[in-house]
Write a protein that holds these residues in place. Structure first.
Motif, PDB file in Angstrom:
ATOM      1  N   PHE A   1     -25.548  22.091   9.096  1.00  0.00           N
ATOM      2  CA  PHE A   1     -24.185  22.461   8.731  1.00  0.00           C
ATOM      3  C   PHE A   1     -23.691  21.596   7.571  1.00  0.00           C
ATOM      4  N   LEU A   2     -24.035  20.301   7.592  1.00  0.00           N
ATOM      5  CA  LEU A   2     -23.668  19.421   6.469  1.00  0.00           C
ATOM      6  C   LEU A   2     -24.251  19.946   5.162  1.00  0.00           C
ATOM      7  N   GLN A   3     -25.480  20.445   5.226  1.00  0.00           N
ATOM      8  CA  GLN A   3     -26.128  20.992   4.033  1.00  0.00           C
ATOM      9  C   GLN A   3     -25.351  22.207   3.525  1.00  0.00           C
ATOM     10  N   ASP A   4     -24.925  23.059   4.468  1.00  0.00           N
ATOM     11  CA  ASP A   4     -24.122  24.228   4.087  1.00  0.00           C
ATOM     12  C   ASP A   4     -22.802  23.810   3.442  1.00  0.00           C
ATOM     13  N   VAL A   5     -22.166  22.805   4.029  1.00  0.00           N
ATOM     14  CA  VAL A   5     -20.896  22.313   3.473  1.00  0.00           C
ATOM     15  C   VAL A   5     -21.112  21.818   2.050  1.00  0.00           C
ATOM     16  N   ALA A   6     -22.176  21.027   1.861  1.00  0.00           N
ATOM     17  CA  ALA A   6     -22.460  20.452   0.542  1.00  0.00           C
ATOM     18  C   ALA A   6     -22.751  21.536  -0.497  1.00  0.00           C
ATOM     19  N   GLU A   7     -23.463  22.581  -0.074  1.00  0.00           N
ATOM     20  CA  GLU A   7     -23.905  23.600  -1.035  1.00  0.00           C
ATOM     21  C   GLU A   7     -22.902  24.737  -1.214  1.00  0.00           C
ATOM     22  N   ILE A   8     -22.127  25.030  -0.156  1.00  0.00           N
ATOM     23  CA  ILE A   8     -21.291  26.241  -0.200  1.00  0.00           C
ATOM     24  C   ILE A   8     -19.795  25.941  -0.093  1.00  0.00           C
ATOM     25  N   PHE A   9     -19.419  25.039   0.837  1.00  0.00           N
ATOM     26  CA  PHE A   9     -18.008  24.950   1.229  1.00  0.00           C
ATOM     27  C   PHE A   9     -17.214  23.787   0.646  1.00  0.00           C
ATOM     28  N   LYS A  10     -17.887  22.752   0.110  1.00  0.00           N
ATOM     29  CA  LYS A  10     -17.141  21.520  -0.206  1.00  0.00           C
ATOM     30  C   LYS A  10     -16.027  21.728  -1.228  1.00  0.00           C
ATOM     31  N   ASP A  11     -16.190  22.680  -2.130  1.00  0.00           N
ATOM     32  CA  ASP A  11     -15.140  22.923  -3.126  1.00  0.00           C
ATOM     33  C   ASP A  11     -14.007  23.797  -2.581  1.00  0.00           C
ATOM     34  N   GLN A  12     -14.194  24.299  -1.345  1.00  0.00           N
ATOM     35  CA  GLN A  12     -13.138  25.116  -0.723  1.00  0.00           C
ATOM     36  C   GLN A  12     -12.277  24.297   0.238  1.00  0.00           C
TER      37      GLN A  12
ATOM     38  N   GLY B   1     -13.844  13.140   1.236  1.00  0.00           N
ATOM     39  CA  GLY B   1     -14.714  12.930   0.080  1.00  0.00           C
ATOM     40  C   GLY B   1     -16.155  12.705   0.501  1.00  0.00           C
ATOM     41  N   LEU B   2     -16.357  12.566   1.807  1.00  0.00           N
ATOM     42  CA  LEU B   2     -17.710  12.381   2.360  1.00  0.00           C
ATOM     43  C   LEU B   2     -18.684  13.424   1.828  1.00  0.00           C
ATOM     44  N   TYR B   3     -18.254  14.685   1.789  1.00  0.00           N
ATOM     45  CA  TYR B   3     -19.205  15.767   1.533  1.00  0.00           C
ATOM     46  C   TYR B   3     -19.695  15.756   0.090  1.00  0.00           C
TER      47      TYR B   3
ATOM     48  N   ILE C   1       1.285  10.864  -6.871  1.00  0.00           N
ATOM     49  CA  ILE C   1       0.625  11.774  -5.937  1.00  0.00           C
ATOM     50  C   ILE C   1      -0.843  11.377  -5.864  1.00  0.00           C
ATOM     51  N   LYS C   2      -1.313  11.129  -4.654  1.00  0.00           N
ATOM     52  CA  LYS C   2      -2.745  10.939  -4.441  1.00  0.00           C
ATOM     53  C   LYS C   2      -3.232  12.139  -3.630  1.00  0.00           C
ATOM     54  N   MET C   3      -4.242  12.805  -4.139  1.00  0.00           N
ATOM     55  CA  MET C   3      -4.785  13.980  -3.456  1.00  0.00           C
ATOM     56  C   MET C   3      -5.956  13.545  -2.573  1.00  0.00           C
ATOM     57  N   GLU C   4      -5.957  14.012  -1.332  1.00  0.00           N
ATOM     58  CA  GLU C   4      -6.989  13.604  -0.383  1.00  0.00           C
ATOM     59  C   GLU C   4      -7.590  14.826   0.308  1.00  0.00           C
ATOM     60  N   LYS C   5      -8.849  14.692   0.663  1.00  0.00           N
ATOM     61  CA  LYS C   5      -9.479  15.661   1.559  1.00  0.00           C
ATOM     62  C   LYS C   5      -9.750  14.929   2.871  1.00  0.00           C
ATOM     63  N   PHE C   6      -9.727  15.658   3.968  1.00  0.00           N
ATOM     64  CA  PHE C   6      -9.952  15.046   5.272  1.00  0.00           C
ATOM     65  C   PHE C   6     -11.284  15.513   5.849  1.00  0.00           C
ATOM     66  N   VAL C   7     -11.926  14.623   6.581  1.00  0.00           N
ATOM     67  CA  VAL C   7     -13.266  14.895   7.098  1.00  0.00           C
ATOM     68  C   VAL C   7     -13.280  16.118   8.005  1.00  0.00           C
ATOM     69  N   PHE C   8     -12.169  16.367   8.712  1.00  0.00           N
ATOM     70  CA  PHE C   8     -12.145  17.480   9.662  1.00  0.00           C
ATOM     71  C   PHE C   8     -11.862  18.836   9.007  1.00  0.00           C
ATOM     72  N   ASP C   9     -11.678  18.841   7.697  1.00  0.00           N
ATOM     73  CA  ASP C   9     -11.364  20.107   7.034  1.00  0.00           C
ATOM     74  C   ASP C   9     -12.569  21.051   6.947  1.00  0.00           C
ATOM     75  N   ILE C  10     -13.716  20.615   7.474  1.00  0.00           N
ATOM     76  CA  ILE C  10     -14.870  21.530   7.547  1.00  0.00           C
ATOM     77  C   ILE C  10     -14.838  22.374   8.825  1.00  0.00           C
ATOM     78  N   PHE C  11     -13.963  22.033   9.780  1.00  0.00           N
ATOM     79  CA  PHE C  11     -13.950  22.769  11.055  1.00  0.00           C
ATOM     80  C   PHE C  11     -13.852  24.291  10.861  1.00  0.00           C
ATOM     81  N   PRO C  12     -12.988  24.782   9.954  1.00  0.00           N
ATOM     82  CA  PRO C  12     -12.869  26.244   9.825  1.00  0.00           C
ATOM     83  C   PRO C  12     -14.164  26.941   9.408  1.00  0.00           C
TER      84      PRO C  12
END
Length: 502
Positions: free
Chosen positions: A337-348, A225-227, A376-387
């Motif tokens: 890269f964080l900026q790219d994640v925030a603008e492009i990838f965070k919903d993926q 959820g960081l991103y 059910i608790k849905m979670e995102k993990f910080v390392f899921d930006i690696f791909p």
């Protein structure tokens, strides 16, 4: 704030009208509070969230084994296998970046110490060191020290800002704790706290769980959820304003974490990486840690539960585990890269399912504390930006020096206050011995230099060295060489001055 009618309409569209079933029984004050909470929910995305959670919980985990391959050797650095010249060059590069105010640290601190038997944030936990320092204090003092080390060669003052992501549960107590302790000597303006989002827990048939008649059961959206939180709280803008280009991201519970580690930072920067992960060699094939590897050519972390035992046990020609790169939630990421994640990838980002026991009210309004998972608790993990990284690197470090997490209450065989405390004291015993000191135990017996100071074992002597005296064992020889240290001892700044004066 939305009106009752607007909320009712949105919940009807999402198929979640049961949320308001106890509305007639609520007081005016409770109704206002409930409407406030519901107005802050993503009501438009609620249907998709609930259906997605239900689908994810019902889907069998995909078998990845046939697609796995280790991270290629050219993308890996190592403390153990690199020559002294390379390590020094990386360290100097990291210190240079820190001295230019280009490095920040980002702490994931959303978790409470529930498994430790306490209701306050983990960072406030005292593992029983002789100094009685908490995790937050140890980490703050390491920031102090790395700033000093970076300033010395350059002669100019520098700042490593500390970004701390909290949750609804940990923000207020963390803020209060830092204020009570004068931010451990750091400037308050350089400690930036922000809160991650909370999302509803859902039943196995896709219904939002009511924790009370006028309260939804909410949970943090995982450390991934960081991103979203960086966007919600304008943290990326703050980083840009300060000139921060590189972030060291880590979890609060690792007592051995090297804050803004210059060797790691320098390695990543010299390789032109936009993202990197510290890893430790797995202790055994079945160790319950995720593995940094590639899946169909894409770097990611694969959880231990997603790898078959026979795959985990595969060994190379030298007898080493093929999938040995254990993830320790200790990452490098560039701001770009964080900026790219925030603008492009965070919903993926991938969604992960956690099945939990969630207290709720039944249809008659009775409070129920379930004995088995019901939600059910849905979670995102910080390392899921690696791909999404364009240039990912891994950096292998020594477990005894850099990884001892605090997860379980005392009595557990691993990752407890006792193993965390022992790991730190053993490390400091090693530092003192390497600096030429002779240690004595509490009975006055000399500890032979051949005694093994390994991670979680009971230390042969209780020697604690303040981060304000030494960041990672440096600078101790001039203080300790040829001396006998009667333990228990806390080598803090005052004690260091006494030794220098002798």
């Amino acid at each position: 704030m939305l009106s009752y009618e607007e909320v009712q309409q949105s919940l009807k569209a999402a198929g979640q009208t049961h949320i308001l079933q106890f509305w007639p029984e609520l007081s005016d004050e409770d109704r206002d509070s409930f409407l406030q909470d519901l107005s802050q929910l993503d009501l438009k995305g609620l249907k998709e969230h609930c259906e997605g959670a239900q689908r994810a919980a019902q889907s069998p985990p995909e078998s990845l084994d046939q697609h796995l391959e280790p991270v290629p050797a050219e993308s890996i650095g190592s403390v153990r296998k690199s020559d002294k010249k390379s390590l020094t060059e990386w360290e100097n590069e990291g210190l240079l970046q820190i001295s230019q105010n280009k490095v920040g640290v980002l702490l994931l601190a959303g978790g409470q110490g529930t498994r430790l038997g306490v209701q306050y944030p983990k960072g406030m936990y005292d593992v029983g060191l002789p100094s009685r320092k908490t995790l937050y204090q140890i980490q703050a003092e390491r920031i102090h020290k790395i700033q000093q080390l970076a300033e010395r060669p350059q002669g100019a003052k520098c700042t490593v800002p500390w970004y701390i992501m909290t949750s609804e549960f940990t923000l207020a107590p963390t803020e209060a704790f830092f204020k009570e302790n004068d931010y451990f000597g750091l400037k308050p303006s350089d400690v930036v706290m922000f809160e991650q989002r909370m999302i509803p827990a859902v039943t196995f048939d896709g219904k939002v769980i009511l924790q009370g008649k006028g309260k939804i059961a909410m949970a943090p959206d995982g450390n991934g959820g960081l991103y979203q939180a960086l966007v919600d709280n304008a943290v990326l803008e703050d980083m840009k304003k300060r000139g921060v280009e590189y972030l060291h991201v880590y979890c609060v519970d690792n007592i051995l974490v090297k804050m803004a580690d210059p060797v790691f930072i320098g390695f990543c920067v010299s390789r032109g990486a936009d993202c990197g992960a510290k890893v430790v060699e797995k202790a055994c094939p079945a160790e319950p840690v995720g593995v940094v590897c590639r899946v169909q050519g894409v770097t990611q972390v694969v959880e231990y539960s997603e790898i078959r035992p026979e795959t985990a046990e595969l060994r190379g020609p030298g007898g080493e585990l093929v999938f040995s790169a254990g993830n320790i939630c200790n990452h490098f990421v560039s701001r770009a890269f964080l900026q790219d994640v925030a603008e492009i990838f965070k919903d993926q980002l991938k969604q992960h399912v956690a099945l939990k026991k969630v207290p709720y009210v039944d249809s008659c309004g009775n409070q129920v504390k379930p004995t088995k998972p019901n939600g059910i608790k849905m979670e995102k993990f910080v390392f899921d930006i690696f791909p999404f990284s364009r240039n990912f690197v891994a950096f292998e470090v020594v477990r005894e020096d850099e990884f001892s997490p605090l997860k379980n209450a005392d009595g557990a065989s691993t990752d407890s206050p006792t193993t965390a405390r022992n790991s730190l004291l053993n490390q400091h015993c090693r530092w003192a011995a390497d600096a030429g000191a002779t240690l004595t135990d509490e009975q006055g017996n000399t500890v032979p230099p051949t005694v093994s100071f390994s991670a979680g074992d009971t230390p042969p002597a209780r020697c604690e060295i303040s981060p304000l005296v030494s960041y990672f064992g440096e600078g101790l020889e001039s203080l300790l060489k040829g001396r006998t240290l009667q333990t228990p001892i806390v080598l803090d700044e005052k004690k260091a001055k006494e030794l220098q004066a002798q």
